[in-house]
Scaffold this motif. Structure first.
Motif, PDB file in Angstrom:
ATOM      1  N   GLN A 221       0.833  -1.203   0.000  1.00 43.38           N
ATOM      2  CA  GLN A 221       0.000   0.000   0.000  1.00 43.38           C
ATOM      3  C   GLN A 221       0.871   1.258   0.000  1.00 43.38           C
ATOM      4  O   GLN A 221       0.575   2.238  -0.693  1.00 43.38           O
ATOM      5  CB  GLN A 221      -0.915  -0.005   1.224  1.00 43.38           C
ATOM      6  N   TYR A 222       1.932   1.215   0.773  1.00 38.90           N
ATOM      7  CA  TYR A 222       2.837   2.367   0.859  1.00 38.90           C
ATOM      8  C   TYR A 222       3.502   2.642  -0.485  1.00 38.90           C
ATOM      9  O   TYR A 222       3.597   3.797  -0.932  1.00 38.90           O
ATOM     10  CB  TYR A 222       3.883   2.109   1.932  1.00 38.90           C
ATOM     11  N   LEU A 223       3.951   1.576  -1.154  1.00 36.89           N
ATOM     12  CA  LEU A 223       4.603   1.746  -2.459  1.00 36.89           C
ATOM     13  C   LEU A 223       3.623   2.301  -3.489  1.00 36.89           C
ATOM     14  O   LEU A 223       3.997   3.128  -4.338  1.00 36.89           O
ATOM     15  CB  LEU A 223       5.171   0.411  -2.938  1.00 36.89           C
ATOM     16  N   ILE A 224       2.372   1.855  -3.415  1.00 34.55           N
ATOM     17  CA  ILE A 224       1.358   2.384  -4.330  1.00 34.55           C
ATOM     18  C   ILE A 224       1.179   3.879  -4.110  1.00 34.55           C
ATOM     19  O   ILE A 224       1.111   4.666  -5.057  1.00 34.55           O
ATOM     20  CB  ILE A 224       0.022   1.638  -4.162  1.00 34.55           C
ATOM     21  N   GLN A 225       1.116   4.292  -2.839  1.00 33.90           N
ATOM     22  CA  GLN A 225       0.952   5.713  -2.550  1.00 33.90           C
ATOM     23  C   GLN A 225       2.138   6.524  -3.051  1.00 33.90           C
ATOM     24  O   GLN A 225       1.976   7.619  -3.594  1.00 33.90           O
ATOM     25  CB  GLN A 225       0.748   5.918  -1.049  1.00 33.90           C
ATOM     26  N   LYS A 226       3.342   5.990  -2.883  1.00 31.59           N
ATOM     27  CA  LYS A 226       4.527   6.686  -3.387  1.00 31.59           C
ATOM     28  C   LYS A 226       4.479   6.813  -4.910  1.00 31.59           C
ATOM     29  O   LYS A 226       4.836   7.857  -5.471  1.00 31.59           O
ATOM     30  CB  LYS A 226       5.788   5.940  -2.966  1.00 31.59           C
ATOM     31  N   LYS A 227       4.023   5.765  -5.580  1.00 32.41           N
ATOM     32  CA  LYS A 227       3.907   5.814  -7.044  1.00 32.41           C
ATOM     33  C   LYS A 227       2.887   6.862  -7.464  1.00 32.41           C
ATOM     34  O   LYS A 227       3.099   7.611  -8.430  1.00 32.41           O
ATOM     35  CB  LYS A 227       3.499   4.445  -7.589  1.00 32.41           C
ATOM     36  N   MET A 228       1.776   6.929  -6.738  1.00 37.51           N
ATOM     37  CA  MET A 228       0.737   7.884  -7.099  1.00 37.51           C
ATOM     38  C   MET A 228       1.195   9.323  -6.842  1.00 37.51           C
ATOM     39  O   MET A 228       0.853  10.240  -7.598  1.00 37.51           O
ATOM     40  CB  MET A 228      -0.548   7.589  -6.324  1.00 37.51           C
ATOM     41  N   GLU A 229       1.984   9.527  -5.785  1.00 43.67           N
ATOM     42  CA  GLU A 229       2.536  10.856  -5.535  1.00 43.67           C
ATOM     43  C   GLU A 229       3.478  11.266  -6.677  1.00 43.67           C
ATOM     44  O   GLU A 229       3.478  12.416  -7.119  1.00 43.67           O
ATOM     45  CB  GLU A 229       3.286  10.872  -4.205  1.00 43.67           C
ATOM     46  N   ARG A 230       4.282  10.301  -7.140  1.00 41.89           N
ATOM     47  CA  ARG A 230       5.177  10.580  -8.279  1.00 41.89           C
ATOM     48  C   ARG A 230       4.351  10.863  -9.529  1.00 41.89           C
ATOM     49  O   ARG A 230       4.663  11.789 -10.294  1.00 41.89           O
ATOM     50  CB  ARG A 230       6.125   9.399  -8.511  1.00 41.89           C
ATOM     51  N   ALA A 231       3.304  10.101  -9.732  1.00 36.82           N
ATOM     52  CA  ALA A 231       2.443  10.316 -10.897  1.00 36.82           C
ATOM     53  C   ALA A 231       1.827  11.707 -10.859  1.00 36.82           C
ATOM     54  O   ALA A 231       1.766  12.401 -11.888  1.00 36.82           O
ATOM     55  CB  ALA A 231       1.342   9.255 -10.929  1.00 36.82           C
ATOM     56  N   ALA A 232       1.383  12.134  -9.675  1.00 31.27           N
ATOM     57  CA  ALA A 232       0.768  13.456  -9.544  1.00 31.27           C
ATOM     58  C   ALA A 232       1.756  14.554  -9.926  1.00 31.27           C
ATOM     59  O   ALA A 232       1.396  15.524 -10.605  1.00 31.27           O
ATOM     60  CB  ALA A 232       0.267  13.653  -8.114  1.00 31.27           C
ATOM     61  N   GLY A 233       3.015  14.398  -9.503  1.00 26.63           N
ATOM     62  CA  GLY A 233       4.023  15.391  -9.856  1.00 26.63           C
ATOM     63  C   GLY A 233       4.275  15.450 -11.349  1.00 26.63           C
ATOM     64  O   GLY A 233       4.428  16.538 -11.922  1.00 26.63           O
ATOM     65  N   ILE A 234       4.302  14.287 -11.995  1.00 28.91           N
ATOM     66  CA  ILE A 234       4.529  14.243 -13.443  1.00 28.91           C
ATOM     67  C   ILE A 234       3.334  14.827 -14.199  1.00 28.91           C
ATOM     68  O   ILE A 234       3.496  15.564 -15.177  1.00 28.91           O
ATOM     69  CB  ILE A 234       4.795  12.797 -13.895  1.00 28.91           C
TER      70      ILE A 234
END
Length: 282
Positions: A221-234
């Protein structure tokens, strides 16, 4: 049960507000919001969990939290009062980095509502600082240092309460801090849990169990959230296609990426881009 559909603030600016009529409709914010009660009490429903919101109780709402108020005393204007302190994502991150390593990540990934108690002395100081802010308009030269000191005060109270509570139970292992640091790397968050577990010398089952024990969510779950935060920045910095972004973050099925994104940000990747890309960065 009393429900109202509007907010009435006696004095308000970009830093702070004295709230006398809190909203009863569920809503969220694009920023962090620290709120504490000055007078009377009500129920603050955060992420569908009811919190007794009474004098000296403070809540910390994150950008992904939603809430509303109920059972607010309405006999006369001023019978109820709480103070909202607004903090941009960037400023909250800077303050957290000053206070404690990984504090910002911890705030974002705690599953339950963040609620803590202010001492009478801390509450008194907080009210004085908030009154200064609400009466100083938008004078950044005056307000910025007072606003920063107020946020530090409130966060420090929560952090101290958390540290004492954790110490009474069991300290967070050093390896979790190292793992959180590693996940700041765009490449590391693409690793499967099995490979990360191998990096730390644990089985995937043991690592996930221990991570959940201390962080309140699984490593996946934590890794998914980190990926989504990166996606939001991109999404807000370039015009990459959603399908390409999904593949960049290790998703073979773009619909799974979009589903995860919605779970974190409550909107689709395209909606997020349309909403935030044109806004100036904080």
């Amino acid at each position: 049960m009393s429900h109202y559909i509007f907010t009435q603030a006696k004095i308000s600016n970009s830093y702070c507000a004295n709230i006398y009529r809190p909203p009863a409709t569920e809503h969220g914010h694009e920023y962090f919001e620290l709120a504490f009660v000055v007078k009377s009490k009500c129920i603050n429903v955060i992420n569908q969990r009811e919190i007794s919101f009474e004098p000296n109780v403070c809540t910390l709402l994150r950008p992904d939290d939603v809430h509303y108020f109920k059972d607010v005393k309405m006999a006369a204007f001023g019978d109820y009062q709480h103070i909202d302190v607004y903090v941009s994502r960037k400023k909250m991150q800077d303050i957290c980095e000053f206070l404690s390593p990984n504090l910002y990540e911890t705030l974002l990934h705690i599953n339950s509502p963040i609620v803590f108690n202010l001492s009478r002395e801390a509450a008194s100081v907080a009210v004085k600082k908030a009154n200064f802010l609400t009466n100083s308009g938008s004078d950044a030269e005056k307000c910025e240092p007072i606003h920063t000191s107020l946020v530090v005060l409130l966060l420090s109270v929560w952090l101290e309460e958390r540290i004492i509570s954790r110490s009474a139970a069991q300290s967070v292992p050093e390896w979790i801090g190292r793992l959180l640091q590693k996940t700041n790397s765009p490449d590391y968050i693409l690793k499967p849990v099995s490979e990360i577990a191998q990096d730390f010398g644990y089985t995937p089952e043991h690592l996930s169990r221990e991570f959940h024990k201390y962080m309140g969510l699984t490593l996946k779950q934590y890794l998914i959230q980190k990926k989504m935060e990166r996606a939001a920045g991109i999404l807000t910095s370039n015009n990459a296609k959603v399908i390409d972004l999904a593949m960049m973050l290790g998703y073979q099925n773009p619909s799974n990426f979009s589903k995860n994104f919605f779970e974190v940000f409550h909107c689709s990747p395209t909606q997020y881009r349309n909403k935030y890309q044109a806004q100036p960065k904080e």
